[in-house]
Write a protein that holds these residues in place. Structure first.
Motif, PDB file in Angstrom:
ATOM      1  N   SER A  14      80.293  -2.769 -54.794  1.00 39.13           N
ATOM      2  CA  SER A  14      79.044  -1.795 -54.606  1.00 39.13           C
ATOM      3  C   SER A  14      79.334  -0.829 -53.386  1.00 39.13           C
ATOM      4  O   SER A  14      79.323   0.385 -53.476  1.00 39.13           O
ATOM      5  CB  SER A  14      77.733  -2.566 -54.264  1.00 39.13           C
ATOM      6  OG  SER A  14      77.378  -3.015 -55.169  1.00 39.13           O
ATOM      7  N   THR A 122      72.912   0.253 -51.098  1.00 36.74           N
ATOM      8  CA  THR A 122      71.351  -0.410 -50.916  1.00 36.74           C
ATOM      9  C   THR A 122      71.615  -1.746 -51.558  1.00 36.74           C
ATOM     10  O   THR A 122      70.811  -2.586 -50.762  1.00 36.74           O
ATOM     11  CB  THR A 122      70.440   0.256 -51.897  1.00 36.74           C
ATOM     12  OG1 THR A 122      70.695   0.173 -53.207  1.00 36.74           O
ATOM     13  CG2 THR A 122      70.143   1.694 -51.566  1.00 36.74           C
ATOM     14  N   ARG A 124      70.651  -3.214 -53.960  1.00 35.98           N
ATOM     15  CA  ARG A 124      69.243  -3.483 -54.586  1.00 35.98           C
ATOM     16  C   ARG A 124      69.632  -4.254 -55.646  1.00 35.98           C
ATOM     17  O   ARG A 124      70.441  -4.355 -56.407  1.00 35.98           O
ATOM     18  CB  ARG A 124      68.375  -2.379 -55.141  1.00 35.98           C
ATOM     19  CG  ARG A 124      67.687  -1.386 -54.009  1.00 35.98           C
ATOM     20  CD  ARG A 124      66.788  -0.621 -54.650  1.00 35.98           C
ATOM     21  NE  ARG A 124      66.954   0.063 -55.943  1.00 35.98           N
ATOM     22  CZ  ARG A 124      67.160   1.026 -55.981  1.00 35.98           C
ATOM     23  NH1 ARG A 124      67.214   2.249 -54.797  1.00 35.98           N
ATOM     24  NH2 ARG A 124      67.350   1.766 -56.989  1.00 35.98           N
ATOM     25  N   ARG A 130      63.406  -5.060 -57.886  1.00 41.25           N
ATOM     26  CA  ARG A 130      63.806  -3.852 -57.539  1.00 41.25           C
ATOM     27  C   ARG A 130      62.850  -3.319 -56.222  1.00 41.25           C
ATOM     28  O   ARG A 130      61.855  -3.370 -56.047  1.00 41.25           O
ATOM     29  CB  ARG A 130      63.643  -2.678 -58.639  1.00 41.25           C
ATOM     30  CG  ARG A 130      64.317  -1.373 -58.209  1.00 41.25           C
ATOM     31  CD  ARG A 130      64.087  -0.410 -59.661  1.00 41.25           C
ATOM     32  NE  ARG A 130      64.746   0.887 -58.910  1.00 41.25           N
ATOM     33  CZ  ARG A 130      64.713   2.012 -59.635  1.00 41.25           C
ATOM     34  NH1 ARG A 130      63.836   1.759 -60.738  1.00 41.25           N
ATOM     35  NH2 ARG A 130      65.375   3.206 -59.234  1.00 41.25           N
ATOM     36  N   LEU A 133      66.174  -4.098 -50.225  1.00 34.53           N
ATOM     37  CA  LEU A 133      67.372  -3.594 -49.801  1.00 34.53           C
ATOM     38  C   LEU A 133      68.163  -4.633 -49.107  1.00 34.53           C
ATOM     39  O   LEU A 133      67.658  -5.900 -48.852  1.00 34.53           O
ATOM     40  CB  LEU A 133      67.115  -2.600 -48.488  1.00 34.53           C
ATOM     41  CG  LEU A 133      66.409  -1.282 -48.920  1.00 34.53           C
ATOM     42  CD1 LEU A 133      66.261  -0.344 -47.617  1.00 34.53           C
ATOM     43  CD2 LEU A 133      67.189  -0.598 -49.998  1.00 34.53           C
ATOM     44  N   TYR A 152      72.194   4.138 -54.248  1.00 35.12           N
ATOM     45  CA  TYR A 152      72.163   3.004 -55.135  1.00 35.12           C
ATOM     46  C   TYR A 152      73.481   2.916 -55.806  1.00 35.12           C
ATOM     47  O   TYR A 152      73.641   3.635 -56.722  1.00 35.12           O
ATOM     48  CB  TYR A 152      70.803   3.146 -55.951  1.00 35.12           C
ATOM     49  CG  TYR A 152      70.701   1.974 -56.852  1.00 35.12           C
ATOM     50  CD1 TYR A 152      70.803   0.571 -56.453  1.00 35.12           C
ATOM     51  CD2 TYR A 152      70.216   2.254 -58.065  1.00 35.12           C
ATOM     52  CE1 TYR A 152      70.528  -0.298 -57.413  1.00 35.12           C
ATOM     53  CE2 TYR A 152      70.116   1.378 -59.220  1.00 35.12           C
ATOM     54  CZ  TYR A 152      70.152  -0.193 -58.713  1.00 35.12           C
ATOM     55  OH  TYR A 152      69.903  -1.059 -59.446  1.00 35.12           O
ATOM     56  N   SER A 155      73.294   3.510 -59.648  1.00 37.70           N
ATOM     57  CA  SER A 155      72.416   4.610 -60.139  1.00 37.70           C
ATOM     58  C   SER A 155      73.204   5.291 -61.566  1.00 37.70           C
ATOM     59  O   SER A 155      74.235   5.651 -61.555  1.00 37.70           O
ATOM     60  CB  SER A 155      72.344   5.652 -59.127  1.00 37.70           C
ATOM     61  OG  SER A 155      72.024   7.053 -59.608  1.00 37.70           O
ATOM     62  N   ARG A 298      63.444   2.812 -50.980  1.00 33.74           N
ATOM     63  CA  ARG A 298      63.666   1.461 -52.142  1.00 33.74           C
ATOM     64  C   ARG A 298      63.802   1.469 -53.532  1.00 33.74           C
ATOM     65  O   ARG A 298      64.018   0.509 -54.208  1.00 33.74           O
ATOM     66  CB  ARG A 298      62.753   0.607 -51.396  1.00 33.74           C
ATOM     67  CG  ARG A 298      62.852   0.251 -50.121  1.00 33.74           C
ATOM     68  CD  ARG A 298      61.770  -0.813 -49.703  1.00 33.74           C
ATOM     69  NE  ARG A 298      61.896  -0.886 -48.079  1.00 33.74           N
ATOM     70  CZ  ARG A 298      62.662  -1.969 -47.643  1.00 33.74           C
ATOM     71  NH1 ARG A 298      63.055  -2.837 -48.205  1.00 33.74           N
ATOM     72  NH2 ARG A 298      62.604  -2.185 -46.273  1.00 33.74           N
ATOM     73  N   ASP A 301      67.042   6.164 -57.710  1.00 30.36           N
ATOM     74  CA  ASP A 301      68.361   6.115 -57.943  1.00 30.36           C
ATOM     75  C   ASP A 301      68.952   7.372 -57.648  1.00 30.36           C
ATOM     76  O   ASP A 301      70.110   7.618 -57.541  1.00 30.36           O
ATOM     77  CB  ASP A 301      68.265   6.254 -59.611  1.00 30.36           C
ATOM     78  CG  ASP A 301      67.992   4.875 -60.528  1.00 30.36           C
ATOM     79  OD1 ASP A 301      67.802   3.670 -59.821  1.00 30.36           O
ATOM     80  OD2 ASP A 301      67.521   5.050 -61.502  1.00 30.36           O
TER      81      ASP A 301
END
Length: 311
Positions: A14, A122, A124, A130, A133, A152, A155, A298, A301
């Motif tokens: 990520s 994030t 997430r 969803r 964080l 994100y 995304s 939060r 996208d």
């Protein structure tokens, strides 16, 4: 502004994705990009649950040299990331390693380097939860006095075949002077990226910049129409400001819950990046997100650049 960017990496896919995207944005902005790996002493005695994969093998327990070995591994990792990202262009990329609490060291290193922005993933979770964080990102957002760009990694709109630079900078406003602090950095970012600007004021909003209150229903279609007209009248001077700066600008006055409408409008806009301000809070060296900004960060996208209160 936007001449120095700090990108924390923890070895996870990520953060690598966000690091690559942020480096691409830095190249478009002609900005120096600093990559930072933080070795957390609290994680040295166990395998990391936070994705800090640059610790190739968890050290065998506390003892002499454990921290040094971890720092060496983190240094090799971040230097490798620097080489990978530098191969994409001639921009300046610098690698850094710190030892300590990740969130605290990210914020302090950004201030030490004079960074203009911190770019973070994030972390997430998926749909059922969803909006959660990662703890480090959350702490940085609530303690940094430097703008934080939250991206994100999963995304569907960000990581596809286009450069990292936004095509449209979305600036939500609520009528407060605090929300309007996002206008200048938003226009600057749009100029640097040759992007257009979209101003949004959600009708029926109670002001996310100052009170953090949400949407309250307003009876009657005539009342809604009047509020939308008031919202458009409020945005007109900002349209003029953008156009005087040589930018293409549009205005939107959707009706509904502010956070949801901002996210919907941005996600329906190809190549969008949101620039939002936050509200101040009491406490030494602390600030808090307004509730609307917090919800947007939060759930969106679309990348969100969070502008903290002035020092």
């Amino acid at each position: 502004m936007f001449k120095k960017m700090l990108v924390p990496l923890d070895g996870s896919e990520s953060t690598e994705m966000v690091g690559s995207w942020a480096a691409g944005l830095g190249s478009r902005l002609d900005a120096e990009v600093g990559l930072l790996a933080v070795v957390n002493p609290a994680e040295l005695q166990r395998s990391s649950p936070t994705g800090e994969r640059y610790l190739e093998q968890p050290p065998p327990g506390p003892g002499p040299g454990v921290a040094d070995r971890s720092v060496d591994q983190a240094t090799r990792y971040v230097e490798g990331a620097k080489r990978r990202l530098s191969s994409d262009g001639p921009q300046s990329i610098i690698a850094h390693v710190s030892v300590g609490s990740p969130a605290e060291h990210i914020v302090s290193k950004a201030e030490e380097l004079g960074a203009d922005v911190i770019a973070m993933a994030t972390h997430r979770e998926r749909a059922p939860v969803r909006g959660i964080l990662g703890s480090v990102t959350d702490r940085v957002l609530h303690s940094s006095r430097i703008p934080v760009l939250v991206v994100y990694p999963r995304s569907p709109t960000v990581f596809r075949d286009r450069g990292a630079a936004p095509e449209v900078v979305v600036v939500p406003l609520d009528g407060s002077s605090l929300s309007e602090r996002a206008v200048e950095p938003g226009l600057e970012l749009a100029r640097a990226c040759n992007a257009s600007v979209a101003f949004i004021r959600v009708a029926h909003s109670q002001g996310f910049g100052t009170t953090g209150l949400g949407w309250e229903t307003y009876a009657g279609a005539h009342g809604a129409l009047a509020e939308r007209q008031q919202a458009r009248d409020y945005l007109d001077p900002f349209l003029d400001m953008a156009e005087q700066a040589g930018l293409t600008a549009t205005a939107f006055t959707p009706v509904g819950a502010p956070a949801a409408r901002i996210v919907t409008e941005a996600e329906q806009t190809d190549g969008a990046l949101i620039v939002m301000s936050t509200r101040g809070a009491t406490g030494v060296n602390r600030w808090a997100l307004g509730s609307v900004t917090d919800k947007v960060v939060r759930t969106s996208d679309v990348p969100v650049l969070v502008i903290p209160p002035a020092r």
